[in-house]
Design a protein around this motif. Sequence first.
Motif, PDB file in Angstrom:
ATOM      1  N   HIS A 166      -2.817   7.826  -5.475  1.00 15.85           N
ATOM      2  CA  HIS A 166      -2.290   6.465  -5.614  1.00 15.85           C
ATOM      3  C   HIS A 166      -0.916   6.331  -4.964  1.00 15.85           C
ATOM      4  N   LYS A 167      -0.251   7.463  -4.736  1.00 13.79           N
ATOM      5  CA  LYS A 167       1.054   7.428  -4.063  1.00 13.79           C
ATOM      6  C   LYS A 167       0.912   6.996  -2.608  1.00 13.79           C
ATOM      7  N   SER A 168      -0.279   7.200  -2.041  1.00 11.72           N
ATOM      8  CA  SER A 168      -0.503   6.792  -0.650  1.00 11.72           C
ATOM      9  C   SER A 168      -1.574   5.703  -0.576  1.00 11.72           C
ATOM     10  N   GLU A 169      -1.627   4.895  -1.624  1.00 12.27           N
ATOM     11  CA  GLU A 169      -2.574   3.787  -1.710  1.00 12.27           C
ATOM     12  C   GLU A 169      -1.770   2.496  -1.869  1.00 12.27           C
ATOM     13  N   LEU A 170      -2.140   1.474  -1.140  1.00 16.61           N
ATOM     14  CA  LEU A 170      -1.519   0.161  -1.271  1.00 16.61           C
ATOM     15  C   LEU A 170      -2.625  -0.864  -1.446  1.00 16.61           C
ATOM     16  N   ALA A 171      -2.632  -1.532  -2.602  1.00 16.68           N
ATOM     17  CA  ALA A 171      -3.665  -2.519  -2.908  1.00 16.68           C
ATOM     18  C   ALA A 171      -3.027  -3.879  -3.128  1.00 16.68           C
ATOM     19  N   THR A 172      -3.427  -4.851  -2.346  1.00  9.97           N
ATOM     20  CA  THR A 172      -3.045  -6.238  -2.541  1.00  9.97           C
ATOM     21  C   THR A 172      -4.330  -7.064  -2.491  1.00  9.97           C
ATOM     22  N   PRO A 173      -4.288  -8.332  -2.891  1.00  7.01           N
ATOM     23  CA  PRO A 173      -5.518  -9.134  -2.787  1.00  7.01           C
ATOM     24  C   PRO A 173      -6.035  -9.266  -1.359  1.00  7.01           C
ATOM     25  N   TYR A 174      -5.146  -9.197  -0.375  1.00  6.53           N
ATOM     26  CA  TYR A 174      -5.517  -9.499   1.008  1.00  6.53           C
ATOM     27  C   TYR A 174      -5.526  -8.272   1.919  1.00  6.53           C
ATOM     28  N   TYR A 175      -5.158  -7.103   1.403  1.00 10.35           N
ATOM     29  CA  TYR A 175      -5.003  -5.928   2.263  1.00 10.35           C
ATOM     30  C   TYR A 175      -5.061  -4.677   1.404  1.00 10.35           C
ATOM     31  N   TYR A 176      -5.762  -3.680   1.932  1.00 12.08           N
ATOM     32  CA  TYR A 176      -5.839  -2.393   1.237  1.00 12.08           C
ATOM     33  C   TYR A 176      -5.620  -1.286   2.254  1.00 12.08           C
ATOM     34  N   SER A 177      -4.877  -0.258   1.852  1.00 13.48           N
ATOM     35  CA  SER A 177      -4.614   0.889   2.717  1.00 13.48           C
ATOM     36  C   SER A 177      -4.601   2.148   1.868  1.00 13.48           C
ATOM     37  N   VAL A 178      -5.147   3.216   2.426  1.00 10.69           N
ATOM     38  CA  VAL A 178      -5.118   4.489   1.708  1.00 10.69           C
ATOM     39  C   VAL A 178      -5.235   5.635   2.716  1.00 10.69           C
ATOM     40  N   TYR A 179      -4.639   6.758   2.368  1.00 14.60           N
ATOM     41  CA  TYR A 179      -4.722   7.968   3.185  1.00 14.60           C
ATOM     42  C   TYR A 179      -5.793   8.879   2.606  1.00 14.60           C
ATOM     43  N   LEU A 180      -6.762   9.257   3.450  1.00 10.78           N
ATOM     44  CA  LEU A 180      -7.839  10.159   3.048  1.00 10.78           C
ATOM     45  C   LEU A 180      -7.446  11.569   3.461  1.00 10.78           C
ATOM     46  N   ALA A 181      -7.029  12.350   2.472  1.00  9.92           N
ATOM     47  CA  ALA A 181      -6.386  13.632   2.757  1.00  9.92           C
ATOM     48  C   ALA A 181      -7.322  14.626   3.429  1.00  9.92           C
ATOM     49  N   ASP A 182      -8.575  14.677   3.005  1.00 14.99           N
ATOM     50  CA  ASP A 182      -9.497  15.669   3.558  1.00 14.99           C
ATOM     51  C   ASP A 182      -9.829  15.407   5.019  1.00 14.99           C
ATOM     52  N   HIS A 183      -9.637  14.175   5.461  1.00 14.01           N
ATOM     53  CA  HIS A 183      -9.995  13.821   6.834  1.00 14.01           C
ATOM     54  C   HIS A 183      -8.784  13.467   7.680  1.00 14.01           C
ATOM     55  N   ASP A 184      -7.613  13.437   7.070  1.00 13.49           N
ATOM     56  CA  ASP A 184      -6.385  13.078   7.783  1.00 13.49           C
ATOM     57  C   ASP A 184      -6.534  11.720   8.460  1.00 13.49           C
ATOM     58  N   VAL A 185      -7.127  10.784   7.727  1.00 18.14           N
ATOM     59  CA  VAL A 185      -7.387   9.438   8.245  1.00 18.14           C
ATOM     60  C   VAL A 185      -6.776   8.412   7.294  1.00 18.14           C
ATOM     61  N   THR A 186      -6.099   7.436   7.856  1.00 19.28           N
ATOM     62  CA  THR A 186      -5.644   6.296   7.070  1.00 19.28           C
ATOM     63  C   THR A 186      -6.583   5.128   7.327  1.00 19.28           C
ATOM     64  N   THR A 187      -7.093   4.554   6.249  1.00 18.23           N
ATOM     65  CA  THR A 187      -7.987   3.402   6.342  1.00 18.23           C
ATOM     66  C   THR A 187      -7.257   2.162   5.863  1.00 18.23           C
ATOM     67  N   GLU A 188      -7.382   1.089   6.633  1.00 19.37           N
ATOM     68  CA  GLU A 188      -6.836  -0.210   6.251  1.00 19.37           C
ATOM     69  C   GLU A 188      -7.944  -1.255   6.398  1.00 19.37           C
ATOM     70  N   LEU A 189      -7.936  -2.256   5.528  1.00 23.27           N
ATOM     71  CA  LEU A 189      -8.907  -3.341   5.645  1.00 23.27           C
ATOM     72  C   LEU A 189      -8.284  -4.643   5.186  1.00 23.27           C
ATOM     73  N   THR A 190      -8.766  -5.742   5.763  1.00 22.83           N
ATOM     74  CA  THR A 190      -8.311  -7.081   5.390  1.00 22.83           C
ATOM     75  C   THR A 190      -9.470  -8.040   5.608  1.00 22.83           C
ATOM     76  N   PRO A 191      -9.656  -9.053   4.746  1.00 24.99           N
ATOM     77  CA  PRO A 191     -10.890  -9.845   4.750  1.00 24.99           C
ATOM     78  C   PRO A 191     -10.731 -11.282   5.208  1.00 24.99           C
ATOM     79  N   THR A 192     -11.857 -11.905   5.534  1.00 26.32           N
ATOM     80  CA  THR A 192     -12.029 -13.350   5.517  1.00 26.32           C
ATOM     81  C   THR A 192     -13.056 -13.632   4.418  1.00 26.32           C
ATOM     82  N   GLU A 193     -13.592 -14.844   4.362  1.00 30.33           N
ATOM     83  CA  GLU A 193     -14.533 -15.145   3.285  1.00 30.33           C
ATOM     84  C   GLU A 193     -15.846 -14.382   3.434  1.00 30.33           C
TER      85      GLU A 193
END
Length: 758
Positions: free
Chosen positions: A121-148
Motif C-alpha cells: 500500500h506504500k506504493s499504491e495510489l487510489a483515487t476515484p479517477y486514477y489508480y497506480s501501483v508497483y508490482l514488485a515481482d515484475h518490476d512494473v508500475t501499472t496506472e489506469l484511468t477511466p471513462t464511462e
Amino acid sequence: MKKLLYLFAWATLFSTASAQPTTSDPVALVNPLIGTDSKPSLSNGNTYPAIALPWGMNFWMPQTGKMGDGWAYTYTADKIRGFKQTHQPSPWMNDYGQFSLMPITGKLRIDENERASWYSHKSELATPYYYSVYLADHDVTTELTPTERAATFRFTFPKTDHSYMVLDAFDKGSYVKILPKERKIIGYTTRNSGGVPANFKNYFVIYFDKPFTTAQVWHEKTITKDSLEIQSDHAGAVVGFKTSKGEQIHARVASSFISLEQAELNLKELGTDSFDTVKQKARQAWNKELARIQVEGGTLAQRQTFYSCLYRSLLFPRKFYELDAARKVVHYSPYNGQVMPGYLFTDTGFWDTFRSLFPFLNLMYPSLNVQIQEGLVNAYKEGGWLPEWASPGLRNTMIGSNSASIIADAYLKGGRGYDINTLYEAVLKNSEQEGPLDAVGRRGASYYNTLGYVPYDVKINENAARTLEYAYDDFTIYQLAKALKRPQAEIDRFAKRSQNYRNLFDKQTGLMRGKNQNGTFQSPFNPFKWGDAFTEGNSWHYTWSVFHDVQGLITLMGGRQQFVTKLDSVFTIPPVYDESYYGSVIHEIREMQIANMGQYAHGNQPIQHMIYLYNYAGEPWKAQYWLREVMNRLYLPTVDGYCGDEDNGQTSAWYVFTAMGFYPVCPATDQYVLGAPLFKKVTAKLENGKELIIKAPNNSDQHKYINTLRLNGKTYSKNWLSHKELTQGATLDFDMSTTPNRQRGIKPEDFPYSFSSK
C-alpha cells in the motif's frame, strides 16, 4: 525538550486538521480504500476501490482475490492477480461481465496464482479517477484511468526481452482473438452471478501502442500453439514485448453488452486523448459532481469522510445503457436478452437504497432520477416485473416491494417526462401478486391482503418484516394514487393497508412480533432473535419500521414518554443476540455487538432512521446527540471506516444527509426530519440553479445541540424541513449549543408528518 516538540507537532496537526478552507478539488479528499478491510465474517464496508466515473457503466479495480471471489479486493491481501473490469455491486451479489489485464515480466505465467505479484500500500495510489501501483515481482508500475465505458492503462516496464500482457477472460465461457497487425485483442466474457439471459456476453476490445513480439491464446492452464483465436470455458490471451528501462506501453480498453462493434464505438469515448488528458478529464468529472456540495469547517477526517461517502453515493445505480452509431440511447436487456431503445440502470437493491440514496438523487440529481425512472419503465416492459434487486437483471434476494417507494418519491418530488402510468400499473401488480422469484412482487401477497399481515406459520420466512415493509409501500402507493387522481376506492384501499403494521404490534412487549394465521402471536417470542420473522435484524430493529405513521406507533406504545423510553432502551440494552435462526453469528450481528451502542445496529439498514424518531415525540435533542455519536464513532476515513456493508450508497447517503443536518425518514412525503449539521457551513448547489445554504458558525464537538434555527431569516421551530421549500433555495441558520434546548420542537405542531396526524 523532545516531549515539548512532540506535543507541538500534535498541536500543529490538530490545528491543520481543524482548518476550514473551501476546497475546489474535493476529489482529493476521497479515499476509495475506506471499507476495504472486510471479510465475510465482519464487514467494515465490503467495498473495493471503484476506479470509475460517476454512475459509469464500467468500473475497474485491482484484483487481489481469486477468480470468482466476491471479496475481489481486500486491504489485508499482499498480492495482485490482475486489473479487472468489474460490475460488482457487493461481494454478496458478486460480479458479472468481468475480465482482467495483468502485466508480467520474466517467465511466462498465465495461471492467476503464478502471475500474481506482491505489492505494498506504500506504493499504491487510489483515487476515484486514477489508480497506480508497483508490482514488485515484475518490476512494473501499472496506472489506469477511466471513462464511462472505456479506460486507458499505462504500464512502465523494466529493460527485458520478456515483458508480457496477460488477458484473462475468466471461466464459465469466454472467447478471445488476437489481431497482431492491429495490435489488438478482442473477445467476450460470460461469467456472471445470475440475473442474465442465456445470450449474455460482455464484449471487449483492447488496443496497444506497441507491436507484439509474441502472441498466443490459452485456455484453462494451457497455452495454445499455432492459433490466435479460442473459445473455451476459460479463455485468455498473452502478448509479448521487448522493453527498455522505463518504457511505457499504453492499452486502450472498452467493452459493450451489445456487440464487438458497439465496444469499438464505446472506445471512442477516449478519442485521441493522452493518458494524462483522460486522467485530468476524469478528475474534472468527479470534481464537478463532488463540488455540488461544499462543506466548510469540521476536522480533516470529517471532510475526508464526507466526500468519501459522497463518492460512494454517486456510483450506483450504474448506467447500463450505451450510445449507438447514431448516438441514440440503447441497452442490452438483462430481462429479455434483446437490444432495446432507451435508458436502463442497474446494480441497486431497493431494500437498502429506498431509504436515503434515492431521496438524495431526488434532491441533488432529479434529472438523473428521471432517466432512472425511464429505465424502470423499460425494465417492467421487458421483464414483466419491477426489479427489487437488479444485478444486472432480476435477482432473488431481500424482501419487500420497495420499488413503490422509489417510484412514488421521484414523482411526488417533481419528476416528470416519463411514463408514470406504466409504473403505477407495475406497483399495482406488485401489490396483488407474488412474482416469479421470492424477491419479486410480494411473497405472501394473498395472506397480506386478506388478513392484513403475512403469517408466521405458513412457511414464509421474514414474515413480520415483509408485513411492515408492505404497509409502508402501500402508503407510498396511496400517496402516488392521490397525486395521479386515481379512483377514491383505490386510494382508500391503500390508505387502509398502510395501517397493517398495527396487526403485528404486541402490547405486552411493546414490540413488533410475528403473528400466526389464526391471529395468535408467534410463541415463544425472543425479541433478540435475528432473522426468523425479521430480515437481518430482530424485533428491536424492525419495530421502528413505521416510517409513515410514527404517531400511530407512539399511540400503540402508550404515548410519547413510553415511546421515548423505548427508543432510549435501544442504546441501553446490552448487545445480546440469538443467532439460532441462522445457525451461526452472521456478520451483521457481530457488527452490532462490537459497536458498543447496545442494540443499535447501524451497520444494517432497518434501524438507520430510528434516531430521527425522537423528533416525533418532542425530544429532538436526543436525536442530535445520538446522530453525532454515530457520525463520530461509526464512520471514519480509514480502511475499516464503515460499521457494516456500505450497500450501494445507502450507508454513505445516510452520512451525507445527516452531516447536512436532515434526513428523509419517510420517502414519498415532502419532509426531511431534522438532525443537526456537522459542519460550520454547507452549500448545496441544486440542479435548478438555486442554493441550499446551511450555516452553523459555532458548530464544534461540544456545540452539537440546536439552540435556535432560522429558515430564510425567520425563527423556525419545526422538527422537519420541506423538500419544496429547500429546492426553491433556502438558508438555514443554526445557533448551536453545548446543552440541549428543551423548549424547542416540543409541540405536536412541530412534529414531522404521520399518517395518523394528517
